[in-house]
Design an enzyme around this catalytic site. Structure first.
Site, PDB file in Angstrom:
ATOM      1  N   SER A 242      10.365 -23.042   2.808  1.00 31.00           N
ATOM      2  CA  SER A 242       9.565 -22.931   4.027  1.00 31.00           C
ATOM      3  C   SER A 242       8.173 -23.491   3.766  1.00 31.00           C
ATOM      4  CB  SER A 242       9.449 -21.479   4.445  1.00 31.00           C
ATOM      5  OG  SER A 242       8.611 -20.810   3.538  1.00 31.00           O
ATOM      6  N   LYS A 243       7.535 -23.955   4.846  1.00 35.84           N
ATOM      7  CA  LYS A 243       6.220 -24.575   4.687  1.00 35.84           C
ATOM      8  C   LYS A 243       5.289 -23.624   3.953  1.00 35.84           C
ATOM      9  CE  LYS A 243       5.075 -28.581   7.108  1.00 35.84           C
ATOM     10  NZ  LYS A 243       6.336 -29.191   6.839  1.00 35.84           N
ATOM     11  N   SER A 244       5.328 -22.333   4.328  1.00 33.60           N
ATOM     12  CA  SER A 244       4.378 -21.406   3.731  1.00 33.60           C
ATOM     13  C   SER A 244       4.677 -21.191   2.253  1.00 33.60           C
ATOM     14  CB  SER A 244       4.406 -20.080   4.477  1.00 33.60           C
ATOM     15  OG  SER A 244       5.729 -19.626   4.562  1.00 33.60           O
TER      16      SER A 244
END
Ligand code: GLU
Length: 311
Positions: A242-244
């Site tokens: 995920s981006k985070s």
């Protein structure tokens, strides 16, 4: 006009060019796992060929830049033992080069001024095939004209033969945005050529930009480097990181766990670097054992996130 079909199955730079790879991070945050993979993959690929490894900060988009990020990325690379050759280049200082390339394309009718808005292109899923704008914007965008039937074939050292119908999948693409920012595609092509880059090693998320870049190289009369796209990282459930999570800064106080994980994601055998106790030793073992043919085509799943420092 650009030839409708471009076939560069074996893009071989002239023998006389020194092997030169590069890492080109955007300064949008701290060095993270995905960027370490691209940094290490491009470093090893250049160095095992006796080549140089250059660094370019891709800061054309000043709105997305995080203050201090470029500096922190350079410091992290040093912690991981990745020392670059040559001067660090910053795209924000290279407007004149990009403008000269655009002027050249405009003068030869290969690029054009475009006033279309997102709304104008909604009916064609955002793809531009012809200008539809009924009003002029104060500041237009500039696009490369992509002729009907335009197809680019190229060879990727990991992914194998690749092909894209640029007219159908991309359309006329932006070289300079209406907000005045240079587009990534133009800046990267101009810079790779100006810096004498012969090897482009980067994440697979950029594989589908390659046909556009080859098209631009041909339009500008520039050489095509070799391309190698590295597998994307997946989380332990097999989903794209995920981006985070992917953007979490790496723990540079202990570089070894991240290096080992990225080595694993590159498909290289853990035992080859197991004896190393510090990044210098690790890198020399990695250089002695790195084998690009082992890099997997499919995304790599990571089963251990303990190296990420969430602090
Ligand atoms: N600046 C791009 C990024 O950080 C990489 C560009 C490239 O390697 O061509 O994703």
């Amino acid at each position: 006009m650009i030839a409708a079909e471009i076939n560069v199955m074996m893009p071989m730079p002239p023998i006389s060019l020194p092997v030169r790879g590069r890492f080109a991070p955007s300064p949008t945050g701290a060095l993270h796992l995905g960027s370490l993979l691209a940094a290490l993959g491009s470093y090893l690929h250049a160095k095992i060929q006796g080549g140089e490894w250059w660094l370019r900060i891709e800061d054309v988009d000043r709105d997305r830049e995080v203050p201090g990020a470029a500096q922190s990325q350079l410091e992290s690379l040093r912690h991981f033992g990745l020392q670059w050759d040559g001067e660090v280049v910053r795209q924000s200082q290279r407007h004149a080069l990009y403008q000269a390339a655009l002027d050249d394309l405009l003068a030869r009718g290969l690029a054009f001024e475009c006033h279309c808005s997102r709304n104008d292109l909604a009916a064609s899923a955002g793809l531009h095939h012809a200008c539809l704008a009924r009003t002029k914007r104060p500041q237009p965008a500039f696009r490369l004209r992509v002729t009907t039937g335009c197809k680019v074939d190229f060879h990727d050292e990991v992914l194998g033969p690749q092909s894209q119908r640029v007219d159908m999948e991309v359309g006329d693409f932006v070289l300079k945005r209406a907000d005045g920012h240079w587009a990534y595609q133009l800046a990267v092509v101009v810079d790779d050529a100006a810096q004498g880059i012969t090897e482009v090693v980067r994440g697979a998320d950029l594989a589908d930009s390659t046909a556009r870049q080859i098209l631009l190289q041909k339009a500008l009369g520039l050489p095509t480097p070799r391309y190698l796209h590295l597998p994307l990282l997946l989380d332990e459930n097999g989903r794209k990181l995920s981006k985070s999570l992917a953007a979490l800064p790496l723990d540079t106080s202990d570089a070894m766990p991240a290096l080992r994980l990225v080595w694993q994601a590159l498909g290289q055998p853990a035992r080859a670097v197991a004896a190393a106790t510090n990044p210098r030793q690790w890198l020399s073992l990695a250089l002695a054992n790195f084998e690009p043919s082992r890099i997997p085509t499919r995304p790599s799943a990571l089963h251990n996130m303990v190296f990420i420092n969430p602090a």
